[in-house]
Design an enzyme around this catalytic site. Structure first.
Site, PDB file in Angstrom:
ATOM      1  N   GLU A 142       0.815  -1.218   0.000  1.00 44.20           N
ATOM      2  CA  GLU A 142       0.000   0.000   0.000  1.00 44.20           C
ATOM      3  C   GLU A 142       0.847   1.266   0.000  1.00 44.20           C
ATOM      4  O   GLU A 142       0.465   2.264  -0.616  1.00 44.20           O
ATOM      5  CB  GLU A 142      -0.942   0.016   1.211  1.00 44.20           C
ATOM      6  N   MET A 176      24.067   9.598   4.093  1.00 46.55           N
ATOM      7  CA  MET A 176      23.909  10.921   4.684  1.00 46.55           C
ATOM      8  C   MET A 176      24.083  10.872   6.197  1.00 46.55           C
ATOM      9  O   MET A 176      24.667  11.788   6.795  1.00 46.55           O
ATOM     10  CB  MET A 176      22.534  11.505   4.319  1.00 46.55           C
ATOM     11  N   LYS A 219     -18.243  -0.358   5.178  1.00 50.25           N
ATOM     12  CA  LYS A 219     -18.510  -1.432   4.217  1.00 50.25           C
ATOM     13  C   LYS A 219     -19.995  -1.569   3.900  1.00 50.25           C
ATOM     14  O   LYS A 219     -20.369  -1.860   2.756  1.00 50.25           O
ATOM     15  CB  LYS A 219     -17.950  -2.759   4.723  1.00 50.25           C
ATOM     16  N   PHE A 273     -12.059  -6.955  13.591  1.00 51.95           N
ATOM     17  CA  PHE A 273     -10.928  -7.380  12.767  1.00 51.95           C
ATOM     18  C   PHE A 273     -10.627  -6.329  11.705  1.00 51.95           C
ATOM     19  O   PHE A 273     -11.504  -5.907  10.958  1.00 51.95           O
ATOM     20  CB  PHE A 273     -11.246  -8.728  12.102  1.00 51.95           C
ATOM     21  N   GLN A 274      -9.380  -5.877  11.669  1.00 51.06           N
ATOM     22  CA  GLN A 274      -8.883  -4.871  10.729  1.00 51.06           C
ATOM     23  C   GLN A 274      -9.670  -3.560  10.795  1.00 51.06           C
ATOM     24  O   GLN A 274      -9.871  -2.878   9.791  1.00 51.06           O
ATOM     25  CB  GLN A 274      -8.861  -5.423   9.296  1.00 51.06           C
TER      26      GLN A 274
END
Length: 567
Positions: free
Chosen positions: A51, A481, A163, A113-114
């Protein structure tokens, strides 16, 4: 007419002339992806490996095309994996609409969940967030999100759909409204009360004051900031520079806002700025900064920055004025409009002595073949062999500074780099987005071996979609760096910066079905890059550099802009 809620979302994307979406599916966003299947002939979806890669790809697409980028992700970890990309877009004012889906209404707030409160998480790093509980609001929310992202000072917006809102049996009233007619919608007119959808109108008296200040100046200096790039005000800025006959310093985000090869360009300004740019800041009597917020990497010591000069700031965002450096005058408005009005009022000036003094401090590009490979040789080879309009996406670190120092960027969107947030792992995703938005241009991704480890899984995306992106790895076996700071400031105590480990980047490229080249000297660099240009597929060049190569010049953080730690 009545349409499915998910169909309305897709139609709203088409309203906004969206043709490409980057994303990664999951449980809560499945209804949206199922609808996307019906639109695959009109909306191209790029499935990335992660993602975060999708978020950077949407950002790179936006920066390189000037359009709004779009990114999809599912709930929970899918959504939180976007946050680095959202913050990257926010810090650099890049317009991206992020669309996520959450659990159903009955499961909300129950640690399901999630489940995660992504609108709450993203609120500080977006221009706006929307949690959509009512399907009937979908057209209004979608149109508002794109309007907010693209107008005023651009930036990211996040929409989170529950959803149950996207369930197949949910239908809403919907009428297609083309993008050019969107602004007349009631929802956009209502939004105008809480968001500045139009750039502030410049005050003509403020512009006249600046005209008088320019007339009195003997040593004017212009700073080209990211606002020139975001506002596509490069032509107007160039006209101003040539009318004033003034040197032009360029910030990290200003690359492409003024041609780097122009005789008036003095190079980058700030921590790794050129001697010409930094000395000009210290000796000018009028400093005009356009679209520049005077970050700590430009005005390292704000109290003394250009303290001898009258400082003028031109910015679209009033909150940036006097935030870091106190100004003597400012003009609020889009860079393009302010410069249009200013150019109409200015006669031509000539400052031969001042200009000659500053431009004489420029260091000429000189590349020697010392037998070992140097960053300058790598970049000079790319600049010589690649087409002039090549898009360059960088990650963050030494290679980023070298790339910006040695390439000459000629137009907005040619340089894609994470300036404000400094995101390692940004480059390859951004390069993917740029190539999707600019299929006819060569796209080069410069990266370090530390950065590349963070995003190299997106080589799978490069291979699958047949994107001939050329990745050039500045492989010095260290977090370069950070090691440079450890060398100069931390008494050579190299704590956890040595990268004495895999992978073999050539074999890695081959494992993904791409071509890999090992480069150890100038001749090999020329052969490898030419072969990459002709390969017609993604390529990785593993360029082996000395571990102690440094970015020069360098001013330490908090020091006076001409107090060079390295010259």
């Amino acid at each position: 007419m009545k349409v499915r809620a998910t169909q309305a979302i897709m139609e709203c994307l088409l309203e906004q002339e969206v043709d490409t979406v980057f994303g990664y599916p999951g449980g809560t966003i499945l209804n949206l992806y199922d609808e996307l299947y019906n639109y695959k002939d009109r909306i191209t979806h790029i499935l990335t490996a992660h993602e975060q890669g999708a978020s950077h790809a949407a950002d790179g697409y936006a920066r390189s095309t000037g359009k709004v980028g779009v990114c999809f992700a599912t709930s929970g970890p899918g959504a939180t994996n976007l946050t680095t990309g959202i913050a990257t877009a926010y810090m650099d004012s890049s317009p991206v609409v992020f669309i996520t889906c959450n659990v159903t209404e009955p499961l909300l707030g129950k640690d399901s969940f999630q489940e995660v409160d992504i609108t709450g998480i993203a609120m500080p790093i977006t221009k706006a967030t929307y949690l959509v509980r009512d399907a009937q609001t979908i057209p209004d929310v979608m149109r508002q999100a794109f309007a907010v992202a693209a107008t005023g000072r651009p930036g990211p917006v996040l929409i989170d759909f529950l959803k149950n809102v996207t369930a197949p049996n949910v239908e809403i009233d919907y009428e297609f409204v083309p993008w050019k007619e969107n602004r007349s919608c009631r929802s956009i007119q209502v939004l105008a009360d809480s968001h500045d959808l139009e750039a502030p109108t410049p005050n003509l008296e403020d512009i006249d004051i600046l005209v008088d200040m320019i007339a009195q100046a003997e040593r004017p200096l212009l700073i080209c900031g990211g606002g020139v790039v975001r506002g596509r005000a490069d032509r107007e800025f160039r006209q101003l520079a040539e009318t004033l006959d003034a040197p032009v310093a360029i910030t990290l985000m200003g690359g492409g806002g003024f041609p780097g090869s122009h005789p008036l360009a003095t190079g980058m300004v700030g921590m790794h700025g050129s001697r010409a740019s930094n000395v000009a800041c210290n000796e000018c009597d009028l400093l005009i900064a356009v679209g520049c917020r005077f970050s700590d990497r430009v005005a390292l010591q704000p109290d003394t920055f250009a303290s001898q000069a009258k400082i003028v700031q031109i910015d679209i965002d009033r909150s940036e004025v006097d935030k870091n450096v106190l100004t003597d005058h400012h003009i609020i408005g889009s860079a393009r409009r302010v410069l249009e009005l200013l150019n109409q009022r200015l006669p031509r000036y000539s400052h031969p002595e001042w200009k000659e003094h500053i431009l004489s401090l420029k260091t000429p590009d000189h590349v020697e073949d010392s037998g070992r490979l140097t960053p300058q040789q790598v970049l000079e080879t790319i600049r010589r062999l690649a087409p002039q309009d090549t898009i360059v996406a960088t990650d963050v670190g030494q290679h980023q500074m070298w790339s910006i120092q040695h390439f000459h960027f000629d137009y907005p969107g040619q340089l894609l780099t994470s300036g404000g947030f400094g995101t390692m792992g940004f480059g390859l995703g951004a390069a993917i987005g740029a190539k999707m938005g600019n299929p006819d241009k060569v796209v080069v991704h410069t990266t370090g071996d530390g950065c590349f480890r963070m995003n190299c899984h997106e080589l799978a995306t490069v291979e699958h979609y047949h994107l001939p992106i050329i990745t050039v790895v500045f492989n010095n076996g260290t977090l370069g760096m950070v090691r440079q700071w450890q060398n100069l400031i931390y008494h050579q105590r190299y704590s956890e910066t040595t990268l004495d480990r895999g992978p073999d980047f050539v074999k890695l490229a081959e494992a993904y079905g791409l071509k890999g080249f090992r480069v150890t000297n100038l001749a090999e660099m020329e052969q490898a890059f030419q072969a990459a240009l002709e390969a017609g597929c993604g390529c990785v060049l593993d360029c082996r550099l000395d571990m102690d190569e440094m970015v020069r010049p360098m001013v330490a953080g908090g020091a006076h802009i001409t107090n060079f730690l390295l010259k």
